[in-house]
Design a protein around this motif. Structure first.
Motif, PDB file in Angstrom:
ATOM      1  N   VAL A  52       0.878  -1.177   0.000  1.00 36.64           N
ATOM      2  CA  VAL A  52       0.000   0.000   0.000  1.00 36.64           C
ATOM      3  C   VAL A  52       0.912   1.223   0.000  1.00 36.64           C
ATOM      4  O   VAL A  52       1.639   1.457   0.964  1.00 36.64           O
ATOM      5  N   PHE A  53       0.898   1.979  -1.087  1.00 34.37           N
ATOM      6  CA  PHE A  53       1.790   3.131  -1.223  1.00 34.37           C
ATOM      7  C   PHE A  53       1.320   4.289  -0.355  1.00 34.37           C
ATOM      8  O   PHE A  53       0.128   4.611  -0.313  1.00 34.37           O
ATOM      9  N   CYS A  54       2.257   4.938   0.312  1.00 32.24           N
ATOM     10  CA  CYS A  54       1.947   6.182   1.023  1.00 32.24           C
ATOM     11  C   CYS A  54       3.151   7.110   0.908  1.00 32.24           C
ATOM     12  O   CYS A  54       4.263   6.689   0.585  1.00 32.24           O
ATOM     13  N   THR A  55       2.905   8.393   1.167  1.00 34.51           N
ATOM     14  CA  THR A  55       3.964   9.385   1.198  1.00 34.51           C
ATOM     15  C   THR A  55       4.022   9.976   2.591  1.00 34.51           C
ATOM     16  O   THR A  55       2.991  10.373   3.150  1.00 34.51           O
ATOM     17  N   ASN A  86      16.806  11.158   8.250  1.00 35.98           N
ATOM     18  CA  ASN A  86      17.170  11.324   9.656  1.00 35.98           C
ATOM     19  C   ASN A  86      16.761  12.689  10.206  1.00 35.98           C
ATOM     20  O   ASN A  86      17.137  13.048  11.329  1.00 35.98           O
ATOM     21  N   GLU A  87      16.010  13.457   9.408  1.00 38.05           N
ATOM     22  CA  GLU A  87      15.508  14.748   9.882  1.00 38.05           C
ATOM     23  C   GLU A  87      14.163  14.549  10.569  1.00 38.05           C
ATOM     24  O   GLU A  87      13.458  13.570  10.326  1.00 38.05           O
ATOM     25  N   MET A  88      13.808  15.477  11.438  1.00 40.98           N
ATOM     26  CA  MET A  88      12.562  15.369  12.177  1.00 40.98           C
ATOM     27  C   MET A  88      11.369  15.660  11.255  1.00 40.98           C
ATOM     28  O   MET A  88      11.380  16.648  10.505  1.00 40.98           O
ATOM     29  N   ILE A  89      10.367  14.797  11.317  1.00 39.19           N
ATOM     30  CA  ILE A  89       9.143  14.963  10.520  1.00 39.19           C
ATOM     31  C   ILE A  89       7.944  14.640  11.395  1.00 39.19           C
ATOM     32  O   ILE A  89       8.071  14.013  12.457  1.00 39.19           O
ATOM     33  N   GLY A  90       6.767  15.065  10.950  1.00 38.33           N
ATOM     34  CA  GLY A  90       5.538  14.681  11.628  1.00 38.33           C
ATOM     35  C   GLY A  90       5.147  13.256  11.276  1.00 38.33           C
ATOM     36  O   GLY A  90       5.775  12.605  10.441  1.00 38.33           O
ATOM     37  N   ARG A  91       4.076  12.788  11.885  1.00 41.75           N
ATOM     38  CA  ARG A  91       3.652  11.401  11.711  1.00 41.75           C
ATOM     39  C   ARG A  91       2.629  11.233  10.580  1.00 41.75           C
ATOM     40  O   ARG A  91       2.218  10.117  10.273  1.00 41.75           O
ATOM     41  N   ARG A  92       2.222  12.311   9.943  1.00 40.12           N
ATOM     42  CA  ARG A  92       1.153  12.264   8.951  1.00 40.12           C
ATOM     43  C   ARG A  92       1.612  11.575   7.675  1.00 40.12           C
ATOM     44  O   ARG A  92       2.728  11.816   7.190  1.00 40.12           O
ATOM     45  N   ILE A  93       0.757  10.722   7.126  1.00 44.07           N
ATOM     46  CA  ILE A  93       1.008  10.096   5.831  1.00 44.07           C
ATOM     47  C   ILE A  93      -0.236  10.246   4.971  1.00 44.07           C
ATOM     48  O   ILE A  93      -1.344  10.390   5.492  1.00 44.07           O
ATOM     49  N   VAL A  94      -0.037  10.230   3.653  1.00 37.75           N
ATOM     50  CA  VAL A  94      -1.156  10.302   2.711  1.00 37.75           C
ATOM     51  C   VAL A  94      -0.952   9.245   1.642  1.00 37.75           C
ATOM     52  O   VAL A  94       0.178   8.809   1.382  1.00 37.75           O
ATOM     53  N   PRO A  95      -2.020   8.797   1.002  1.00 36.52           N
ATOM     54  CA  PRO A  95      -1.866   7.802  -0.066  1.00 36.52           C
ATOM     55  C   PRO A  95      -1.017   8.335  -1.215  1.00 36.52           C
ATOM     56  O   PRO A  95      -1.115   9.515  -1.556  1.00 36.52           O
ATOM     57  N   ALA A  96      -0.204   7.475  -1.780  1.00 38.37           N
ATOM     58  CA  ALA A  96       0.617   7.829  -2.949  1.00 38.37           C
ATOM     59  C   ALA A  96       0.074   7.077  -4.153  1.00 38.37           C
ATOM     60  O   ALA A  96       0.698   6.156  -4.684  1.00 38.37           O
TER      61      ALA A  96
END
Length: 280
Positions: A52-55, A86-96
């Motif tokens: 299942v692709f996500c970005t 290795n950079e800080m990111i949020g936890r949000r993902i969306v379909p790719a």
């Protein structure tokens, strides 16, 4: 296919940037090195084509279930380190969806081929055949949830919920759950050994797995161990051992995992009553 909660915002889908792509945008279909081409779409975590692709917020494509499992391993912090940068990111993902559709087109045209393409096509067909609830179970199983792994294994064993019967895959997923001490999964492995499901019948190993399941709290496992001691037809002991049978039957009454079937319970209850050990 179900999507993540973050997809409800109706925001534009971020452009997927697979980690090893040399330039933004999909590769040209004129590329003839399918080995390099497939690498452009591999999930950085699994090193396989995403199911299942996500970005993610780092702009890279991942397998959704692998990324969600990775997030679970990071704890509950709102910011985590990207597996790619290795950079800080949020936890949000969306379909790719664009990346997913591009892979499907490239495979259908024979531009991406080989074992990776074959496996991806097979998994997509299996997903399409599953019920919606089983697809969710599959995702949770991939993320490592023991109960989901056991339920998914049962679907392979029984051929239910759009899953084709496959004892080999059932065996594999039951063992994944058993590795996390799921008592019913251990009992199920015992059943495989006792009944010779997809392998040679092995009553001794059945006893080992049923005993383990009972010690982990499986009512079914304890009843089966009691059956083995009470009934010589199981070919484990030359004669009935009423002391051991009574111990395991009685123990099953107190176990928390109520996973036994009615017929096994009836057999246990009848034996206990016949031998004056019934607990009302």
């Amino acid at each position: 296919m179900s999507t993540s909660a973050g997809a409800d915002n109706q925001e534009p889908e971020p452009e997927a940037r697979p980690g090893k792509r040399k330039a933004d945008g999909p590769p040209s279909e004129e590329e003839d090195d399918d080995g390099d081409l497939i690498k452009e779409y591999l999930c950085p975590i699994t090193q396989e084509l995403p199911v299942v692709f996500c970005t993610a917020e780092d702009g890279h494509c991942y397998d959704r279930w692998a990324f969600e499992k990775w997030l679970q391993q990071q704890g509950g912090a709102s910011q985590v380190k990207s597996p790619m940068t290795n950079e800080m990111i949020g936890r949000r993902i969306v379909p790719a969806l664009q990346a997913r559709n591009a892979v499907e087109r490239l495979i259908n045209k024979g531009i991406i081929k080989g074992e990776g393409a074959r496996k991806w096509t097979q998994v997509q067909a299996e997903l399409a055949a599953m019920t919606e609830s089983m697809r969710k179970t599959y995702g949770n199983a991939v993320k490592g949830q023991a109960k989901a792994q056991r339920v998914f294994a049962s679907a392979f064993r029984d051929g239910t919920d759009g899953v084709e019967k496959d004892y080999g895959k059932a065996w594999e997923w039951f063992h994944k759950a058993a590795a996390q001490d799921d008592p019913t999964a251990c009992a199920s492995i015992g059943v495989f050994y006792m009944n010779g499901m997809g392998r040679d019948r092995d009553p001794s190993n059945a006893l080992v797995w049923m005993t383990r399941s009972a010690m982990l709290g499986s009512e079914h496992g304890a009843i089966c161990v009691g059956n083995y001691y009470a009934d010589p037809s199981y070919r484990l002991f030359p004669a009935p051992d009423n002391v051991q049978a009574g111990y395991w039957y009685t123990k099953s009454l107190r176990l928390s995992q109520k996973d036994a079937g009615d017929k096994n319970r009836e057999k246990r209850d009848a034996w206990l009553k016949e031998h004056g050990q019934w607990e009302s």
